[in-house]
Write a protein that holds these residues in place. Structure first.
Motif, PDB file in Angstrom:
ATOM      1  N   UNK A  21       0.886  -1.274  -0.100  1.00  0.00           N
ATOM      2  CA  UNK A  21      -0.049   0.028  -0.187  1.00  0.00           C
ATOM      3  C   UNK A  21       0.622   1.396   0.089  1.00  0.00           C
ATOM      4  N   UNK A  22       1.928   1.265   0.859  1.00  0.00           N
ATOM      5  CA  UNK A  22       2.705   2.496   0.848  1.00  0.00           C
ATOM      6  C   UNK A  22       3.450   2.802  -0.230  1.00  0.00           C
TER       7      UNK A  22
ATOM      8  N   UNK B 180       2.765  -2.117  11.936  1.00  0.00           N
ATOM      9  CA  UNK B 180       3.231  -0.860  12.030  1.00  0.00           C
ATOM     10  C   UNK B 180       4.609  -0.919  11.457  1.00  0.00           C
ATOM     11  N   UNK B 181       5.437  -1.958  12.041  1.00  0.00           N
ATOM     12  CA  UNK B 181       6.782  -2.127  11.611  1.00  0.00           C
ATOM     13  C   UNK B 181       7.164  -2.170  10.037  1.00  0.00           C
TER      14      UNK B 181
ATOM     15  N   UNK C 289       8.848   0.449   5.315  1.00  0.00           N
ATOM     16  CA  UNK C 289       8.432   0.750   3.824  1.00  0.00           C
ATOM     17  C   UNK C 289       8.926   2.271   3.649  1.00  0.00           C
ATOM     18  N   UNK C 290       8.741   2.879   4.770  1.00  0.00           N
ATOM     19  CA  UNK C 290       8.968   4.489   4.733  1.00  0.00           C
ATOM     20  C   UNK C 290      10.072   5.008   5.057  1.00  0.00           C
TER      21      UNK C 290
ATOM     22  N   UNK D 256      11.598   5.640  11.709  1.00  0.00           N
ATOM     23  CA  UNK D 256      11.938   5.493  10.211  1.00  0.00           C
ATOM     24  C   UNK D 256      12.624   6.642   9.583  1.00  0.00           C
ATOM     25  N   UNK D 257      12.492   7.946  10.603  1.00  0.00           N
ATOM     26  CA  UNK D 257      13.087   8.826   9.990  1.00  0.00           C
ATOM     27  C   UNK D 257      11.803   9.932   9.479  1.00  0.00           C
ATOM     28  N   UNK D 258      10.628   9.536   9.701  1.00  0.00           N
ATOM     29  CA  UNK D 258       9.456  10.514   9.203  1.00  0.00           C
ATOM     30  C   UNK D 258       9.307  11.755  10.455  1.00  0.00           C
TER      31      UNK D 258
END
Ligand code: PEP
Ligand code: MN
Length: 350
Positions: free
Chosen positions: A86-87, A111-112, A117-118, A148-150
């Motif tokens: 989806x991502x 979530x992981x 993926x992000x 994840x760096x977001x």
């Protein structure tokens, strides 16, 4: 570090749009009608439905309509993602905001996977609360996305599942988003009154309550023709209703004393409401036991009023009240009322 997901001014942030994309026509007409009053459009492509026989979302086909919408209206679009595929597909279609649904937030594996993926992607992620009232699980999901760096990470309060039927589809338990905001003061916090209430007639009151509690904005389901929606038909509102809500919403400035007063007051009132609910619940449990005692007395042909016992009950209540700083007359009047109702119940059932 968490940064803002949207503009930062005095208005409430408004993210709105249909529960699900159903057709190109439905999506275009809804977006066209709300384009001037939203900061971003929400639209579900892959739908986490409880019932496997109901509409499951249009899937990838909807992403093409979204690309067209973006070209035509230059609006930010948000959609729900629940796995790495989806991502990837959403990002490829130029979707600006990804949200993690309540069912997914509940599951750290999901979530992981989304977080992996992000990695290295510059986007905005909104995380709904888990369906169970577990603050740590909500925070855990936020942490995974931050790791994840977001940086543009926001949270959406959509209430908590329970068994049975109440006024709202999900329990608000406002203390959780309040505690979340305390832990992450910079997080963009939105309220989803649509999933909270499950009923369009409560969308306004819940949106206003969220504003009073210091939320940054709302996440509302709107549909060009809500009654005929393929999912969540009960809770979606028309574009006109959305505009009316936005125009009536009172937003309290967070920087002035007056608004911290309002927010504090609303927090305390929320606590009072919780205590009142607990009181009612306890009174009802007490009455159930009164009923059982009544049956026991009936079977044993014993009289209902046992003065000695009642004297002790009252004395005990007054004493415990005193220890906790409660006035004796106050406790005595309440217990007389409770006792009277109990006697009446047992007499009626005798
Ligand atoms: C939605 O926003 O359409 C949705 C499925 O919400 P939730 O995850 O809050 O149930
Ligand atoms: Mn929905």
């Amino acid at each position: 570090m968490i940064s803002n997901c949207f503009h930062k001014d005095k208005r409430a942030i408004v993210v709105s749009g249909p529960c699900s994309a159903e057709s190109r026509e439905q999506l275009f007409s809804t977006v066209d009608a709300i384009k001037d009053c939203v900061d971003a459009v929400r639209v579900g492509i892959w739908k986490p439905r409880t019932n496997p026989y109901s509409f499951q979302g249009v899937g990838e086909e909807g992403l093409k309509w979204i690309s067209e919408i973006k070209q035509e209206y230059n609006l930010k679009i948000a959609t729900e993602v629940a796995n790495a595929e989806h991502v990837e597909l959403a990002l490829k279609s130029g979707i600006d905001i990804l949200w993690i649904g309540a069912r997914s937030t509940t599951n750290p594996f999901i979530v992981q996977e989304i977080a992996e993926a992000l990695k290295g992607v510059d986007t905005t992620v909104l995380i709904k609360n888990p369906i169970n009232p577990d603050l740590e699980l909500w925070c855990g999901a936020i942490e995974r996305i931050l790791l994840a760096g977001i940086e543009r990470v926001g949270a959406i309060h959509r209430g908590f599942s329970y068994y049975g039927k109440g006024k709202y589809r999900n329990m608000p338990q406002w203390q959780l988003p309040i505690d979340l905001k305390q832990r992450y003061p910079d997080i963009t916090l939105l309220c989803d009154p649509s999933h909270l209430s499950g009923d369009r007639k409560y969308v306004m009151e819940l949106s206003q309550k969220a504003m009073l509690l210091g939320f940054d904005g709302v996440f509302i389901e709107s549909h060009i023709s809500p009654e005929s929606a393929k999912s969540d038909a009960n809770q979606q509102i028309t574009p006109d209703e959305l505009k009316k809500i936005i125009n009536t919403l009172k937003v309290h400035k967070k920087s002035v004393d007056d608004s911290s007063y309002n927010i504090k007051l609303e927090e305390l009132r929320t606590q009072i409401d919780g205590i009142d609910n607990a009181l009612i619940e306890l009174l009802s449990q007490r009455m159930e036991i009164v009923k059982e005692i009544g049956e026991l007395k009936k079977m044993n042909n014993s009289s209902i009023l046992q003065s000695e016992r009642w004297g002790k009950v009252l004395e005990r209540a007054i004493q415990s009240g005193k220890e906790l700083g409660l006035d004796s007359d106050f406790v005595s009047s309440i217990f007389k009322l409770i006792h009277q109702a109990a006697i009446e119940k047992q007499t009626k059932d005798f």
